[in-house]
Design an enzyme around this catalytic site. Structure first.
Site, mmCIF file in Angstrom:
data_model
loop_
_atom_site.group_PDB
_atom_site.id
_atom_site.type_symbol
_atom_site.label_atom_id
_atom_site.label_comp_id
_atom_site.label_asym_id
_atom_site.label_seq_id
_atom_site.Cartn_x
_atom_site.Cartn_y
_atom_site.Cartn_z
ATOM 1 N N HIS A 497 -13.996 7.000 -7.606
ATOM 2 C CA HIS A 497 -15.121 6.171 -7.177
ATOM 3 C C HIS A 497 -15.826 5.524 -8.372
ATOM 4 O O HIS A 497 -15.965 4.305 -8.445
ATOM 5 C CB HIS A 497 -16.108 7.042 -6.381
ATOM 6 N N GLU A 498 -16.254 6.374 -9.312
ATOM 7 C CA GLU A 498 -17.003 5.835 -10.453
ATOM 8 C C GLU A 498 -16.130 4.889 -11.269
ATOM 9 O O GLU A 498 -16.611 3.913 -11.828
ATOM 10 C CB GLU A 498 -17.549 6.974 -11.325
ATOM 11 N N HIS A 501 -16.400 1.441 -10.032
ATOM 12 C CA HIS A 501 -17.541 0.722 -10.615
ATOM 13 C C HIS A 501 -17.172 0.219 -12.011
ATOM 14 O O HIS A 501 -17.542 -0.893 -12.404
ATOM 15 C CB HIS A 501 -18.757 1.639 -10.734
HETATM 16 ZN ZN LIG Z 1 -21.080 4.320 -6.334
#
Ligand SMILES: [Zn+2]
Length: 701
Positions: A497-498, A501
Site C-alpha cells: 500500500h505505502e 503512494h
Molecule cells: Zn494510504
C-alpha cells in the site's frame, strides 16, 4: 542522526589542509539549509542538520517567500500567467524544503526539542500562509489573470493551476472583509496549535502504557516469535525476566490474537482505546471539541453549511450527500455480516463452556479460532514466508513488471534515521527516477501507523527537472535476536500500500510545484497495489521461507484465497464506524457544547453499531481527522471503489498487461495533482467508476 560529527570533522580536515590559518572554521556554524547540500542526488543532509537549525531556516524561508510575494504584487507590469501564477507556484522553495524535513522528522524521529519547535512554529506557519492567501493585492492579480484565461492560450496543466490557485484563495478567505479575515486568521492559528497538542498528547499516551508480564504462565497461547519480541522489548526497557507488550499495533495485535488470558487482553485493549480519554494531562477531549467547533465557525465564515461541505467541495466526492450515499450503502451491507461473525464466535465460546459474551477484546482471539477452524489458516504458518526484505523485493518485482523500474540499495547516504534503508530507483532505460527511504519498525520517537511522504516532489517549475525523494515509514513487527522481521498478512499489504503512494510520487511527471491532494482519489494508487500483493502468481515470487528459501506452497496460497472474505464484516464495520463518526462531527452546522464521549456513544448507538466492535479509531486518538483527512476518512473506501474497479481492468486483460499499466501510469500516476480527478479516471478506465467489483471482492452482496 542530527549529529554534528561529520561536519565538524570536515571542518577540521579543511583547517589542516589550509595550514591552520584563521580561527574561522568554515562550515561549523553554517546552517545546512542555507548552503549547497553537496550530497548524492542532492538529498537533504540529515547528518548535518541540528535541531537548532530549524527555527532560523523557517524564519529565513518565510522572509524569502514574503520577498517573492512582494516582488509579484509590486510588479508594475500587468498580471500575466508567468509573472503571477507561475511566480506564486515557484515561491517558498526554502520554506517548503525546511518544512518537509522538519515534519518528516517530527513524525518519525521526534524528541522534546522538536516537539517544542513544532509547538512554536506551527501557528507562525499558519499565519504566514494566511498573509499570502488573504493578500488583497496578490488576489487582485490572480483574479486579473483568471478573468482573461480564455484568451491566454494556456495548456491544460496551466489552466488547472490557475483555477486551483484562484479557488484556493477564495476558499481561504480572499473575498472576506477585514473583520472576517482577522477572525479567520485567529481560527487558523488556534487550529494549528491544537493539532500539535493533539498529536503530542497521543504520542505520550501511547508510550505511557506497558503491559509488563513477569509470570510465564500469563504468556499461554502466544507463539514463540511474539514472546521473543516481547522479551526484547522488556530488555530495551531495562527489565529482566519480563515480557513487555505495548499499545503499538505490532505488539498489541498478536497479543489480542493469541493470549489465552482474557483479563490481560482486556487490560491491553482497554489501554489502547482510552488513549487521550483519561482526564489526565494528555486529555484530548477538550482539544478535539475545540477543533470541531472552530472548523464549523470557519466554514460558516466562508459561506458553507458545514466543515464537511467546505472541505469536500474540491474533492472527487464533492458533497457530504455523495459520501453518505456510499457509506450508508456499505454500512447496510456490512453490519449483518459482522453480526453473523459474532454469532460464529459466540458459538465457539459457548461450546468451550466459556460462560461469557464476546467483548471487543475477544474479537481477534476468537476470529483467529474461526479462521483456523474454517480455513485451516494460521498466521504463524504464514509469517515465515513474509520476511521483511523478501516482501520488499516482492514490491520491487511488481513495480518492475508494471513499469520497468529497478532498484539498487545505496550505502553511505545521509539518512533521516539510522534504521532506514535507501534505494536508488531507475527507469527501464537505466535513467535515474528517484531516491526512496524505507524505515520499517516502531520506536518511541515515531507516531503509530504507516505513511509515505516526500522529501522532495518532482517538478520542473524552474525549467530544470527536479527528481523525487520519497520517505516511506511503517511500524512493522520487529526482528528478535533469533529471527528476522516476519510480517503478518496485514503488514505485507501495508508495505504494498505505502509503496503505491511512493510510486505516485516517483512517477510524477508534472511541471508545477503546487499539487492538489485528495484522500478520496489519493488512496487509489496505494490500494491498487494490495491486489498484486496477494495474487498467487506474485506470492510465488516473493513469499519464500526465510530459512529454506522455499516458495510458499500452493496449499497455503489456496488458504489465503479462501479466507479473502474472512472477518470482512468486522473490517468494514470497524472502519465505517470511524468514517461515519468523522462525517458526523464535520457536518455539524453550528458550534455546540461537545461532550465527546456522549457524542460518540449517542451517534454510534443511532447507527446501530454492535457492542462487540469499537470504531477503528475513537475520537481521542483519531489523528486522521485532526490532519488532512478531516471529513476524509471515507476516502479509503471511496478509493476502494476505484481500486477494485481499476484492478478489474488488469483482470480483464492480464496481471501485468503493459497497455493497461502504461495507461495507469500516464493517466493517473504521472498527472496526479494536476488534473480533475474524474477526468483522470475516465481517461484511464473509459467510463465512470463502478461499485460492483468492490462488493464482489469483499463478499458484501
Ligand atoms: Zn494510504
Amino acid at each position: 542522526m542530527i549529529l554534528r560529527k561529520t561536519l565538524i570533522f570536515a571542518g577540521f580536515v579543511l583547517l589542516l589542509g589550509c595550514g591552520g590559518q584563521g580561527t574561522d572554521q568554515p562550515g561549523a556554524d553554517v546552517n545546512p539549509f542555507f548552503v549547497d547540500y553537496d550530497t548524492p542526488f542532492n538529498v537533504q543532509p540529515f547528518d548535518r542538520i541540528d535541531e537548532a537549525d530549524f527555527v532560523p531556516a523557517f524564519e529565513e524561508g518565510m522572509a524569502r517567500q514574503n520577498a517573492e510575494i512582494a516582488a509579484i504584487v509590486d510588479n508594475p507590469e500587468p498580471a500575466t500567467f508567468d509573472n503571477t501564477i507561475a511566480a506564486l507556484d515557484r515561491s517558498g522553495e526554502l520554506l517548503g524544503e525546511v518544512s518537509r524535513v522538519f515534519f518528516a522528522l517530527s513524525g518519525s524521529n521526534t524528541n522534546d526539542e522538536l516537539q517544542e519547535i513544532q509547538k512554536q512554529i506551527s501557528p507562525r506557519l499558519a499565519a504566514h500562509r494566511d498573509e499570502i492567501e488573504m493578500n488583497p493585492r496578490l488576489f487582485e492579480r490572480i483574479k486579473a489573470v483568471s478573468d482573461e484565461r480564455e484568451s491566454l492560450d494556456l495548456n491544460a496543466e496551466q489552466l488547472f493551476l490557475l483555477e486551483y490557485l484562484y479557488e484556493n484563495a477564495v476558499r481561504n478567505g480572499a473575498l472576506l472583509d477585514n473583520e472576517d479575515q482577522a477572525r479567520l486568521k485567529e481560527i487558523n492559528q488556534r487550529l494549528s496549535e491544537l493539532r500539535v497538542e493533539f498529536s503530542a498528547n497521543l504520542l505520550a499516551e501511547t508510550n505511557a502504557f506497558k503491559l509488563v508480564i513477569e509470570d510465564e504462565a500469563d504468556l499461554a497461547g502466544l507463539p514463540d516469535a511474539v514472546i521473543e519480541t516481547a522479551a526484547a522489548t522488556a530488555e530495551r526497557d531495562g527489565l529482566e525476566n519480563a515480557w513487555v507488550f505495548t499499545t503499538h499495533k505490532p505488539s498489541m495485535l498478536p497479543f489480542l490474537t493469541y493470549a489465552e488470558d482474557r483479563d490481560l487482553r482486556e487490560q491491553l485493549y482497554t489501554a489502547y482505546t482510552v488513549r487521550g480519554n483519561q482526564n489526565n494531562e494528555n486529555n484530548n477531549k477538550a482539544v478535539i471539541a475545540e477543533i470541531v467547533n472552530l472548523r464549523v465557525e470557519k466554514a460558516k465564515l466562508l459561506g458553507y453549511e458545514s466543515f464537511a461541505h467546505y472541505t469536500l467541495e474540491p474533492r472527487m466526492a464533492g458533497t457530504p450527500d455523495k459520501v453518505y450515499d456510499l457509506l450508508d450503502q456499505l454500512w447496510a451491507a456490512s453490519l449483518p455480516v459482522a453480526k453473523r461473525e459474532v454469532a460464529e464466535m459466540q458459538a465457539i465460546i459457548d461450546g468451550e463452556g466459556g460462560g461469557f459474551e464476546l467483548a471487543p477484546w475477544d474479537w481477534w482471539y476468537y476470529a483467529e479460532k474461526v479462521r483456523k477452524a474454517k480455513y485451516d489458516l494460521d498466521d504463524n504458518e504464514l509469517r515465515p514466508y513474509f520476511e521483511l526484505n523478501n516482501v520488499r523485493d516482492g514490491v520491487f518485482y511488481v513495480a518492475n513488471q508494471l513499469y520497468g523500474l529497478t532498484f539498487e540499495e545505496l550505502e553511505d547516504m545521509p539518512k533521516p534515521h539510522p534504521d532506514a534503508q535507501v534505494f536508488e530507483v531507475f527507469e527501464a532505460d537505466g535513467s535515474h527516477a528517484a531516491v526512496i527511504y524505507m524505515d520499517y519498525h516502531p520506536r518511541e520517537s515515531k507516531r503509530g501507523g504507516a505513511w509515505c511522504g516526500r522529501f522532495r516532489s518532482q517538478n520542473r517549475a524552474d525549467g530544470v527537472e527536479v527528481d523525487p525523494v520519497i520517505n516511506l515509514v511503517c511500524n512493522f513487527t520487529t526482528p528478535s535476536e533469533d529471527r528476522p522481521a516476519l510480517l503478518s498478512l496485514d503488514e505485507v499489504e501495508t508495505l504494498f500500500h505505502e509503496f503505491g503512494h511512493a510510486l505516485d510520487g516517483m512517477l510524477s511527471n508534472v511541471t508545477y510545484r503546487t499539487g492538489v491532494r485528495s484522500p478520496d482519489f489519493g488512496e487509489l494508487p496505494s490500494q491498487i497495489m494490495e491486489h498484486w500483493a496477494m495474487n498467487p502468481e506474485v506470492l510465488k515470487v516473493y513469499a519464500r521461507h526465510y530459512e529454506t528459501g522455499e516458495p510458499i506452497p500452493d496449499e497455503l496460497i489456496a488458504k489465503i484465497e479462501n479466507s479473502n472474505t474472512f472477518n470482512q464484516g468486522f473490517n468494514q464495520v470497524e472502519y465505517l464506524a470511524a468514517s461515519l463518526l468523522d462525517m458526523e462531527y464535520h457536518t455539524l452546522s453550528e458550534p455546540a457544547e461537545l461532550d465527546i464521549n456522549a457524542f460518540e456513544e449517542t451517534y454510534l448507538d443511532e447507527i446501530g453499531l454492535i457492542p462487540e466492535i469499537i470504531p477503528r479509531y475513537r475520537t481521542t486518538y483519531f489523528s486522521h481527522i485532526t490532519g488532512g483527512y478531516a471529513a476524509g476518512y471515507y476516502g479509503y473506501i471511496w478509493s476502494g471503489v476505484l481500486d477494485h474497479d481499476a484492478f478489474a481492468a488488469f483482470e480483464e486483460t492480464s496481471l501485468f498487461d503493459q497497455e493497461t499499466a502504461n495507461r495507469f501510469r500516464t493517466e493517473i500516476l504521472e498527472v496526479s495533482g494536476s488534473k480533475d480527478y474524474m477526468d483522470m479516471w475516465v481517461a484511464f478506465r473509459g467510463r465512470e467508476p463502478e461499485i460492483e467489483p468492490l462488493l464482489r471482492n469483499l463478499g458484501l452482496h
